[in-house]
Design an enzyme around this catalytic site. Structure first.
Site, PDB file in Angstrom:
ATOM      1  N   CYS A 156      11.176  42.136  46.215  1.00 58.79           N
ATOM      2  CA  CYS A 156      12.012  41.278  47.056  1.00 58.79           C
ATOM      3  C   CYS A 156      11.242  40.721  48.269  1.00 58.79           C
ATOM      4  CB  CYS A 156      13.260  42.020  47.496  1.00 58.79           C
ATOM      5  SG  CYS A 156      12.941  43.658  48.177  1.00 58.79           S
TER       6      CYS A 156
HETATM    7  N1  LIG Z   1      17.288  46.847  45.415  1.00 63.23           N
HETATM    8  C1  LIG Z   1      16.499  45.800  45.571  1.00 63.23           C
HETATM    9  O1  LIG Z   1      16.687  44.975  46.487  1.00 63.23           O
HETATM   10  C2  LIG Z   1      15.370  45.569  44.637  1.00 63.23           C
HETATM   11  C3  LIG Z   1      15.004  46.486  43.676  1.00 63.23           C
HETATM   12  N2  LIG Z   1      13.946  46.247  42.857  1.00 63.23           N
HETATM   13  C4  LIG Z   1      13.525  47.226  41.847  1.00 63.23           C
HETATM   14  O2  LIG Z   1      14.471  47.192  40.772  1.00 63.23           O
HETATM   15  C5  LIG Z   1      14.624  48.490  40.220  1.00 63.23           C
HETATM   16  C6  LIG Z   1      16.101  48.875  40.305  1.00 63.23           C
HETATM   17  O3  LIG Z   1      16.476  48.865  41.671  1.00 63.23           O
HETATM   18  P1  LIG Z   1      17.952  49.181  42.161  1.00 63.23           P
HETATM   19  O4  LIG Z   1      18.931  48.490  41.301  1.00 63.23           O
HETATM   20  O5  LIG Z   1      17.947  48.952  43.615  1.00 63.23           O
HETATM   21  O6  LIG Z   1      18.014  50.768  41.858  1.00 63.23           O
HETATM   22  P2  LIG Z   1      19.246  51.759  41.847  1.00 63.23           P
HETATM   23  O7  LIG Z   1      18.736  53.057  42.375  1.00 63.23           O
HETATM   24  O8  LIG Z   1      20.417  51.138  42.502  1.00 63.23           O
HETATM   25  O9  LIG Z   1      19.563  51.927  40.281  1.00 63.23           O
HETATM   26  C7  LIG Z   1      18.702  52.584  39.388  1.00 63.23           C
HETATM   27  C8  LIG Z   1      19.381  52.652  38.038  1.00 63.23           C
HETATM   28  O10 LIG Z   1      18.538  53.309  37.092  1.00 63.23           O
HETATM   29  C9  LIG Z   1      19.298  54.307  36.400  1.00 63.23           C
HETATM   30  N3  LIG Z   1      18.349  55.273  35.841  1.00 63.23           N
HETATM   31  C10 LIG Z   1      17.636  56.220  36.483  1.00 63.23           C
HETATM   32  N4  LIG Z   1      16.834  56.880  35.599  1.00 63.23           N
HETATM   33  C11 LIG Z   1      17.044  56.309  34.386  1.00 63.23           C
HETATM   34  C12 LIG Z   1      16.534  56.556  33.068  1.00 63.23           C
HETATM   35  N5  LIG Z   1      15.621  57.501  32.838  1.00 63.23           N
HETATM   36  N6  LIG Z   1      16.992  55.811  32.036  1.00 63.23           N
HETATM   37  C13 LIG Z   1      17.924  54.834  32.252  1.00 63.23           C
HETATM   38  N7  LIG Z   1      18.447  54.558  33.477  1.00 63.23           N
HETATM   39  C14 LIG Z   1      18.006  55.288  34.526  1.00 63.23           C
HETATM   40  C15 LIG Z   1      20.241  54.797  37.482  1.00 63.23           C
HETATM   41  O11 LIG Z   1      21.360  55.489  36.966  1.00 63.23           O
HETATM   42  P3  LIG Z   1      21.403  57.098  36.805  1.00 63.23           P
HETATM   43  O12 LIG Z   1      20.451  57.683  37.837  1.00 63.23           O
HETATM   44  O13 LIG Z   1      22.827  57.451  37.045  1.00 63.23           O
HETATM   45  O14 LIG Z   1      20.947  57.349  35.423  1.00 63.23           O
HETATM   46  C16 LIG Z   1      20.677  53.447  38.037  1.00 63.23           C
HETATM   47  O15 LIG Z   1      21.573  52.832  37.137  1.00 63.23           O
HETATM   48  C17 LIG Z   1      13.706  49.417  41.011  1.00 63.23           C
HETATM   49  O16 LIG Z   1      12.481  49.534  40.358  1.00 63.23           O
HETATM   50  C18 LIG Z   1      13.514  48.662  42.324  1.00 63.23           C
HETATM   51  O17 LIG Z   1      12.295  48.993  42.930  1.00 63.23           O
HETATM   52  C19 LIG Z   1      13.259  45.073  42.912  1.00 63.23           C
HETATM   53  C20 LIG Z   1      13.576  44.112  43.825  1.00 63.23           C
HETATM   54  C21 LIG Z   1      14.649  44.298  44.784  1.00 63.23           C
HETATM   55  C1  LIG Z   2      14.859  48.253  52.166  1.00 68.08           C
HETATM   56  C2  LIG Z   2      13.954  48.877  51.125  1.00 68.08           C
HETATM   57  O1  LIG Z   2      13.833  50.083  51.057  1.00 68.08           O
HETATM   58  N1  LIG Z   2      13.322  48.060  50.310  1.00 68.08           N
HETATM   59  C3  LIG Z   2      12.414  48.508  49.276  1.00 68.08           C
HETATM   60  C4  LIG Z   2      11.850  47.334  48.510  1.00 68.08           C
HETATM   61  C5  LIG Z   2      12.712  46.914  47.374  1.00 68.08           C
HETATM   62  C6  LIG Z   2      11.963  46.081  46.344  1.00 68.08           C
HETATM   63  O2  LIG Z   2      11.598  44.954  46.392  1.00 68.08           O
HETATM   64  O3  LIG Z   2      11.661  46.691  45.296  1.00 68.08           O
HETATM   65  P1  LIG Z   2      10.367  47.090  44.558  1.00 68.08           P
HETATM   66  O4  LIG Z   2      10.242  48.490  44.952  1.00 68.08           O
HETATM   67  O5  LIG Z   2      10.730  46.882  43.145  1.00 68.08           O
HETATM   68  O6  LIG Z   2       9.170  46.344  44.872  1.00 68.08           O
HETATM   69  C7  LIG Z   2      11.258  49.296  49.865  1.00 68.08           C
HETATM   70  O7  LIG Z   2      10.786  48.994  50.946  1.00 68.08           O
HETATM   71  O8  LIG Z   2      10.747  50.143  49.145  1.00 68.08           O
END
Ligand SMILES: NC(=O)C1=CN([C@@H]2O[C@H](COP(=O)(O)OP(=O)(O)OC[C@H]3O[C@@H](n4cnc5c(N)ncnc54)[C@H](OP(=O)(O)O)[C@@H]3O)[C@@H](O)[C@H]2O)C=CC1
Ligand SMILES: CC(=O)N[C@@H](CCC(=O)OP(=O)(O)O)C(=O)O
Length: 336
Positions: A156
């Site tokens: 992000c």
């Molecule tokens: N949040 C953000 O702004 C951003 C996030 N990302 C990246 O996107 C990815 C997801 O982020 P985010 O949605 O915030 O994460 P969350 O922690 O909100 O969600 C993670 C999901 O993965 C599931 N999960 C965990 N372990 C497993 C497994 N072994 N098999 C299947 N499902 C699993 C969890 O459910 P459960 O544990 O109940 O199984 C949950 O549904 C991360 O890699 C993050 O770094 C990238 C850009 C921005």
């Molecule tokens: C506020 C906050 O904690 N933000 C996350 C970045 C989220 C993101 O972009 O995700 P990736 O980990 O997939 O790169 C961090 O700094 O780790």
């Protein structure tokens, strides 16, 4: 109709993707998955996200490695909205089932030896997949995204930063030897849905973190082509990233040249909005797939501001842009 599944669907980015895929006229959302031991397995996603009631009413199914083959029956598209280590382990298994994988984690974004040990705390086991993966910065890598089965969707902070800096760098406007300085503040949803003290209601305020150590700094460096100074901050709001970026321009570069660089890069790109005399604000992008850019120049100093919704342009809507590119749909389908 193409068929898609979302792994990690109970998380913030997975739930957003479930909505985009449900709205897509040429893709059927065929399954939502969580981990085998998930506390949410068996629940309907709308039990977790009430706003999805009547829109996305699918159960969250537990998924273990042994279930991957059957989960992939008839499936074309797999979204991994999972933690980096989980995506690292799962992506090869889904690719072996001839699906196209869109990974939202950092597991396949950076090609550099030792990077994963240093910044992610694990040793990468799939250098061949790192070679094959295309970085899904949708406005910049559209042609490459069309040709691959593994798309590493950018982080992000990185999306906000690269969208602002790439037009300047590619036009040769940035003074060599002076690193652009990025100060970016993210909402708490950037840390994901799982509970933790640092992201709990009473703890968040406005604070820098990861100074000189955040994994998005080398991700930005690699995909920009030059080094930056990057300082992330956690703000006390739910969604959105505002990046304020200081750049020293080459001597003699004018505001008109800067304007032209942004026009050349984005005039035909509907998701990037160039502000006309105003500056970006989170309220204008939260809940939208847009990246808003605004800038000002004084002498050799340029400040550029970039605003996105971290869960959308910073993750899920950018993944949807990549899905559209990969399968030949209009880039804004189901997004705008
Ligand atoms: N949040 C953000 O702004 C951003 C996030 N990302 C990246 O996107 C990815 C997801 O982020 P985010 O949605 O915030 O994460 P969350 O922690 O909100 O969600 C993670 C999901 O993965 C599931 N999960 C965990 N372990 C497993 C497994 N072994 N098999 C299947 N499902 C699993 C969890 O459910 P459960 O544990 O109940 O199984 C949950 O549904 C991360 O890699 C993050 O770094 C990238 C850009 C921005
Ligand atoms: C506020 C906050 O904690 N933000 C996350 C970045 C989220 C993101 O972009 O995700 P990736 O980990 O997939 O790169 C961090 O700094 O780790």
């Amino acid at each position: 109709m193409l068929k898609a599944i979302v792994v990690g669907a109970s998380g913030y980015t997975g739930a957003e993707l479930a909505q985009f895929l449900t709205r897509h006229p040429s893709i059927e959302l065929s399954g939502l998955y969580v981990s085998e031991g998930s506390l949410d397995k068996g629940k309907n996603i709308s039990e977790l996200y009430g706003s999805l009631r009547g829109l996305v009413d699918l159960p969250l199914q537990p998924l273990g490695v042994s279930g991957i083959q059957s989960a992939c029956q008839g499936i074309d598209i797999v979204i991994l909205a999972t933690a980096h280590e989980v995506s690292h382990d799962l992506a090869p298994l889904f690719l072996a089932e001839n699906t196209v994988v869109f990974d939202l984690s950092g597991a396949f974004r950076v090609q550099s030896s030792g990077f994963y040990d240093k910044y992610y705390g694990f040793s990468h086991q799939y250098p061949d997949l790192l070679d094959k993966a295309v970085y899904g910065l949708a406005e910049w890598n559209a042609e490459q995204v069309k040709e691959t089965d593994l798309i590493a969707v950018p982080g992000c902070y990185t999306t906000a930063s690269l969208t602002a800096l790439k037009p300047l760098f590619n036009a040769g406007l940035i003074k060599e030897g002076i690193k652009p300085t990025i100060n970016a503040t993210s909402g708490v949803s950037g840390a994901g849905r799982k509970a933790s003290v640092v992201s709990s209601f009473c703890e968040v305020s406005l604070q820098p973190y990861g100074v000189f150590t955040h994994r998005h700094k080398p991700e930005i460096d690699q995909h920009l082509g030059t080094e930056v100074v990057f300082t992330p901050h956690l703000g006390n709001f739910k969604r959105g990233i505002l990046a304020s970026i200081n750049v020293v321009l080459n001597e003699g570069v004018t505001l008109e040249q800067v304007n032209q660089a942004y026009q050349d890069a984005y005039a035909d790109k509907p998701i990037v909005r160039l502000m006309d005399g105003t500056l970006p604000a989170l309220k204008n992008v939260v809940g939208t797939p847009f990246c808003d850019l605004g800038w000002a120049v004084e002498g050799q100093d340029l400040v550029v501001f970039s605003a996105i919704d971290n869960l959308l342009k910073g993750a899920s809507s950018q993944a949807m842009q990549c899905i559209n590119l990969r399968f030949g749909f209009d880039i804004t389908t189901s997004i705008l």
